[in-house]
Design an enzyme around this catalytic site. Structure first.
Site, short mmCIF file in Angstrom:
data_model
loop_
_atom_site.label_atom_id
_atom_site.label_comp_id
_atom_site.label_asym_id
_atom_site.label_seq_id
_atom_site.Cartn_x
_atom_site.Cartn_y
_atom_site.Cartn_z
CB CYS A 132 -5.38 -9.82 22.73
SG CYS A 132 -6.42 -9.03 23.96
CG PHE A 138 -12.71 -13.73 30.40
CD1 PHE A 138 -12.98 -12.35 30.60
CD2 PHE A 138 -11.69 -14.26 30.97
CE1 PHE A 138 -12.62 -11.95 31.95
CE2 PHE A 138 -11.20 -13.86 32.02
CZ PHE A 138 -11.65 -12.69 32.58
CB CYS A 178 -2.81 4.81 6.28
SG CYS A 178 -4.28 3.85 6.98
CG ASN A 198 -14.58 -17.79 18.37
OD1 ASN A 198 -14.79 -17.96 17.29
ND2 ASN A 198 -13.49 -17.58 18.83
CB CYS A 224 -0.92 0.06 1.26
SG CYS A 224 -1.88 1.48 1.19
CG ASP A 229 -10.03 -15.57 24.18
OD1 ASP A 229 -9.28 -14.61 24.25
OD2 ASP A 229 -11.07 -15.55 23.33
CG ASP A 259 -17.23 -8.05 37.34
OD1 ASP A 259 -16.39 -8.31 36.76
OD2 ASP A 259 -17.33 -7.36 38.33
#
Length: 470
Positions: A423, A328, A86, A333, A80, A397, A376
């Site tokens: 993550c 979580f 960007c 998924n 790109c 997760d 929670d």
């Protein structure tokens, strides 16, 4: 006062020549200017270059590469032309194989720093990769009318700026969305309420499972034709002419359009009128179909998501007697693939709406051995009725902040194996140190390239309970 601030923040106008010694965890080159750390966007380790100042801070400066004087072996020419400007990508100038090697090095460094684990003390999982371009199914595109640019801009914001990148295409958004950027600019430029639209949220689903026969060995084909939904955020009510234009655009491009006049609870579909407010994605390996609202959290990279699920279940080594806890769990998924391979699964999620969606998806797939609960998960779980089950295995997760609040309570459940999907390698490493304290060993860990061309690190860790602590 304002003059003093202006003088203090004034940046040097001339580029400086730098030697890049290494990369930061954000993928920026690290150099030193008179002993002060400098982070250089667009630079790679081992390069010599000139760089321009972007910001000056107390402990470090931020710069961007201007001219290469020597080139690293891992450098490539970005696909790109906007990659250096960007904010949607930060590593297009690095070879994709080098990108994921760099991400693995970040994980290993964090595990050594926070948990005291040296490379070699646990198994390194194979690097998980998928499509490098046109992978992104979720995004928030900024919108702004800029008269001197000839109309509306639609896209990601520029690096180090609130300006919107002037773009007509995107190499990371799925092609069905990338091809809409230019038409969207033209559409919004003609709307009477163009100034009222600051953002378009993108969500993409799949229309059908499709034919898997042409998938390469070891690969899972992306299922069917993609269905695009666009959510237009607007600050005041749009007039009827604008609504007619939006519906006409949706019909022309075979997409769904939603409006968001306020909070998330105000999102509603205006085209097509018929049908429920749902998109779908598939996991062909498990013969599963998931429904989700366009505002629901789903993984942005469908190909790598499938590989992550497959790898996680492989590490768990499930059997028909296993009772699994999925913390979580979102809309299921991992929960539903788990349910297809074991005796019972309990999914727990903080959002009541996601719990409803998980139950909806269990019913959609006729799975009877799965239950969803809202809780929670940053508070004690010991008083929860579901926590009294005899769990043999656990999937974790959590969000970027990790799960430090409940690590010791998870350990008390006594599961023989835990698979942790993260993550954020920093919080994974911190939580790993806590799991080790509770009698678990890190057996394996590795990274997955969920966000190619960015510094985002997705990782997975497998913990087994020490025999002596059982």
């Amino acid at each position: 006062m304002s003059r003093r601030r202006t003088r203090r923040n004034k940046l040097p106008s001339e580029p400086v020549e730098l030697d890049i010694t290494s990369l930061s965890h954000e993928g920026r080159g690290i150099a030193h200017i008179e002993g002060k750390v400098a982070f250089v966007d667009g630079a790679l380790a081992g390069e010599k270059l000139s760089a321009a100042y972007v910001r000056r801070r107390g402990k470090f400066d931020e710069l961007r590469a201007v001219e290469l004087l020597s080139r690293a072996d891992d450098r490539i020419d970005p696909v790109c032309q906007l990659a250096g400007k960007c904010g949607g990508c930060s590593l297009q100038h690095m070879n994709p194989d080098a990108q994921i090697d760099f991400k693995q090095s970040v994980l290993l460094e964090q595990l050594q720093r926070s948990a005291g684990l040296q490379a070699g003390s646990f198994e390194l999982l194979p690097l998980l990769k998928d499509a490098q371009y046109h992978y992104r199914r979720k995004a928030r595109l900024a919108v702004r009318m800029v008269t001197k640019k000839g109309g509306a801009l639609v896209g990601f914001r520029e690096k180090y700026s609130n300006f919107i990148t002037e773009m007509d295409d995107c190499k990371v958004l799925v092609e069905e969305v990338a091809c809409l950027i230019k038409p969207l600019r033209d559409l919004i430029s003609k709307l009477g309420g163009a100034l009222l639209i600051p953002q378009i949220e993108v969500a993409v689903g799949e229309q059908s499972v499709g034919d898997q026969s042409n998938a390469a060995e070891g690969e899972i084909a992306i299922a069917g034709k993609l269905q695009v939904a666009l959510i237009f955020r607007h600050l005041k009510a749009l007039n009827e002419d604008d609504l007619k234009s939006l519906r006409g655009f949706a019909e022309e491009h075979s997409i769904e359009i939603y409006l968001q006049p306020g909070g998330m609870d105000t999102v509603h579909k205006i085209y097509p009128i018929e049908g429920e407010e749902r998109l779908y994605y598939h996991l062909p390996e498990f013969d599963l179909r998931f429904s989700f609202h366009p505002t629901d959290f789903t993984q942005i990279n469908a190909g790598i998501n499938r590989k992550i699920i497959s790898k996680a279940l492989s590490l768990l080594d499930l059997n028909k007697d296993d009772v699994v806890l999925d913390l979580f769990c979102g809309l299921g998924n991992f929960t539903l693939p788990l349910a297809s391979r074991c005796k019972q699964v309990i999914g727990v999620e903080g959002s009541e709406e996601m719990v409803k969606r998980g139950s909806e998806n269990a019913a959609l797939n006729n799975l009877k051995n799965v239950s969803f609960y809202a809780a929670d998960l940053f508070q004690s779980i010991e008083d929860k009725l579901w926590s009294s089950e005899n769990f043999t295995k656990i999937v974790l997760d959590p969000p970027r902040s990790g799960a430090i609040e409940i690590i010791h309570q998870i350990a008390k459940l006594g599961a023989e194996k835990i698979v942790y999907i993260s993550c954020n390698p920093a919080t994974l490493a911190r939580d790993t140190a806590e799991f080790i304290k509770t009698g678990y060993t890190l057996k394996s860990a590795g990274v997955m390239d969920m966000f190619p061309h960015t510094s985002h690190v997705e990782s997975m860790a497998e913990f087994v309970k020490d025999k002596k602590s059982k």
